[in-house]
Write an enzyme that holds these catalytic residues in place. Structure first.
Site, PDB file in Angstrom:
ATOM      1  N   CYS A 105       0.969  -1.217   0.207  1.00 34.25           N
ATOM      2  CA  CYS A 105       0.087  -0.005   0.184  1.00 34.25           C
ATOM      3  C   CYS A 105       0.874   1.277   0.151  1.00 34.25           C
ATOM      4  O   CYS A 105       0.247   2.286  -0.025  1.00 34.25           O
ATOM      5  CB  CYS A 105      -1.062   0.124   1.144  1.00 34.25           C
ATOM      6  SG  CYS A 105      -1.871  -1.737   1.403  1.00 34.25           S
TER       7      CYS A 105
ATOM      8  N   HIS B 186      -3.757   6.760   1.747  1.00 35.52           N
ATOM      9  CA  HIS B 186      -3.961   5.380   1.300  1.00 35.52           C
ATOM     10  C   HIS B 186      -5.577   5.282   1.887  1.00 35.52           C
ATOM     11  O   HIS B 186      -5.781   5.355   3.034  1.00 35.52           O
ATOM     12  CB  HIS B 186      -2.981   4.424   2.017  1.00 35.52           C
ATOM     13  CG  HIS B 186      -3.555   3.153   1.844  1.00 35.52           C
ATOM     14  ND1 HIS B 186      -3.965   2.571   0.691  1.00 35.52           N
ATOM     15  CD2 HIS B 186      -3.460   2.086   2.690  1.00 35.52           C
ATOM     16  CE1 HIS B 186      -4.246   1.142   0.816  1.00 35.52           C
ATOM     17  NE2 HIS B 186      -4.006   0.805   1.872  1.00 35.52           N
TER      18      HIS B 186
ATOM     19  N   ASN C 184     -10.343  -1.116  -0.525  1.00 35.67           N
ATOM     20  CA  ASN C 184      -8.854  -0.900  -0.301  1.00 35.67           C
ATOM     21  C   ASN C 184      -8.357  -1.415  -1.579  1.00 35.67           C
ATOM     22  O   ASN C 184      -8.244  -2.699  -1.678  1.00 35.67           O
ATOM     23  CB  ASN C 184      -8.422  -1.514   1.033  1.00 35.67           C
ATOM     24  CG  ASN C 184      -6.883  -1.457   1.269  1.00 35.67           C
ATOM     25  OD1 ASN C 184      -6.116  -1.144   0.374  1.00 35.67           O
ATOM     26  ND2 ASN C 184      -6.302  -1.638   2.466  1.00 35.67           N
TER      27      ASN C 184
END
Ligand SMILES: CC(C)(COP(=O)(O)OP(=O)(O)OC[C@H]1O[C@@H](n2cnc3c(N)ncnc32)[C@H](O)[C@@H]1OP(=O)(O)O)[C@@H](O)C(=O)NCCC(=O)NCCS
Length: 343
Positions: A124, A268, A299
């Site tokens: 990420c 993020h 996500n």
């Protein structure tokens, strides 16, 4: 006799993002579909994570195809031609062909000539890592324009029976063209890793272990249990809230920018509650628009920041030339934060 000296290389004084583009898979997976796999509720998922739906890629929406779509948009916004791209960096943890790098196929299909192309694995934080590499290449004189792609098909690594992850992950691609600039457009990257916490988010088992099981090798008997992502939600949550807020503040300080000078905060898209906790810790004024793309996208790891950036620019929430604080964090554990000028 004087020693021969290597000719010095000079690059651009500064770099910035010239264009950004995203690709979202066609299929929407609402929370109601997730409830067919796990014992949960729409309300629980929304309040604990902020997610209402996510996109999952179909068979034709491969890592390569999604990347090509996103890259095409970033190239168009940057107003350059693919031949001007001096390097292609693809950050992904869900491209299942170990070699060659998917970046080489993408570079070739885009028409980037013989540009160096390679993949990185920084989960990420991958978009930030790629941005840092691109900035160094451009200022170091090794590329004029660099294409940075974050792309994931996390649905392939999702165990639909796992209550702690089945609702979180999504698929997609985000791309940015980074190139020369007369003024600083990418602040100092505050980045790092902590391998002592590697077990907090990890693949359940390595591919060789999975395939070494006799049934998998013989293709008979029990079906091969495909490795999936596992996460210890609470420690990851605490780490993100406490440690990552500090990293975000360090990126602001290093850039010489205060929170009230930001035109956007693009963390993020891990969990809406993590975003809200960071807003508090940073004392971000209400006037600063915040990326909340997770509600519709889930996500998407390396793709989440460029996807959210594109959405904010397209929706008029943030504007070209504004300063944005970006921060990525995840499996490794790894992190990367910087202040950037929006394209
Ligand atoms: C995953 C996450 C949403 C789980 O939320 P949480 O509040 O930590 O949940 P817990 O695992 O502590 O469980 C709390 C309760 O909810 C229940 N629960 C867990 N998963 C559930 C689900 N999918 N649906 C409904 N209830 C659930 C648990 O059984 C527990 O119930 P109990 O209190 O009766 O024992 C949260 O930990 C999180 O967001 N972590 C960070 C994840 C992240 O951002 N990762 C990305 C980094 S890249």
């Amino acid at each position: 006799m004087t020693k021969p000296q290597i000719r010095p290389v000079t690059g651009a004084r500064y770099s910035r993002i010239h264009g950004v583009g995203g690709y979202r898979p066609v299929r929407v997976v609402p929370n109601s579909e997730v409830l067919e796999w796990i014992d949960s509720s729409d309300e629980w998922i929304r309040t604990r994570s902020g997610i209402a739906e996510r996109r999952w890629a179909g068979p034709d929406e491969s890592v390569t195809e999604m990347s090509l779509h996103a890259a095409g948009k970033a190239i168009a916004q940057a107003g350059i031609t693919p031949e001007q791209i001096g390097s292609v960096i693809v950050s992904t943890v869900s491209h299942f062909k170990q070699t060659p790098a998917v970046a080489t196929e993408i570079a070739q299909r885009l028409g980037c000539g013989t540009a160096p192309a390679f993949d990185i694995s920084a989960a990420c934080a991958g978009f930030g890592y790629g941005l840092g590499l691109a900035d160094g290449m451009i200022r170091g004189g090794n590329a004029e324009y660099v294409l940075v792609i974050g792309v994931e098909r996390l649905s392939d690594l999702t165990d639909r029976s796992d209550r702690s992850t089945a609702f979180i992950f999504g698929d997609g691609a985000g791309a940015a063209i980074v190139g020369p600039s007369d003024t600083p457009g990418i602040g100092k990257l505050v980045w790092g890793s902590d391998g002592s916490k590697a077990d907090l988010i990890t693949q359940t088992e390595a591919w060789d272990t999975a395939f070494a099981k006799p049934d998998a090798v013989n293709g008979v008997g029990e079906e091969l249990k495909w490795p999936a992502l596992r996460m210890e939600g609470q420690p990851v949550f605490r780490w993100a809230v406490w440690e990552m807020a500090k990293v975000a503040q360090q990126a602001l300080d290093a850039a010489g920018i205060t929170a009230d000078q930001l035109g956007a905060f693009i963390p993020h898209q891990a969990n809406m509650r993590i975003t809200d906790a960071m807003i508090k810790a940073l004392k971000l004024p209400e006037s600063v628009p915040v990326a909340r793309d997770i509600a519709e996208t889930g996500n998407t790891s390396a793709a989440s920041i460029p996807l959210a950036m594109e959405r904010m620019l397209q929706g008029g929430e943030a504007h070209s030339g504004d300063l944005a604080l970006i921060i990525g964090f995840g499996a490794g554990l790894v992190y990367a934060a910087a202040v950037v000028t929006l394209p």
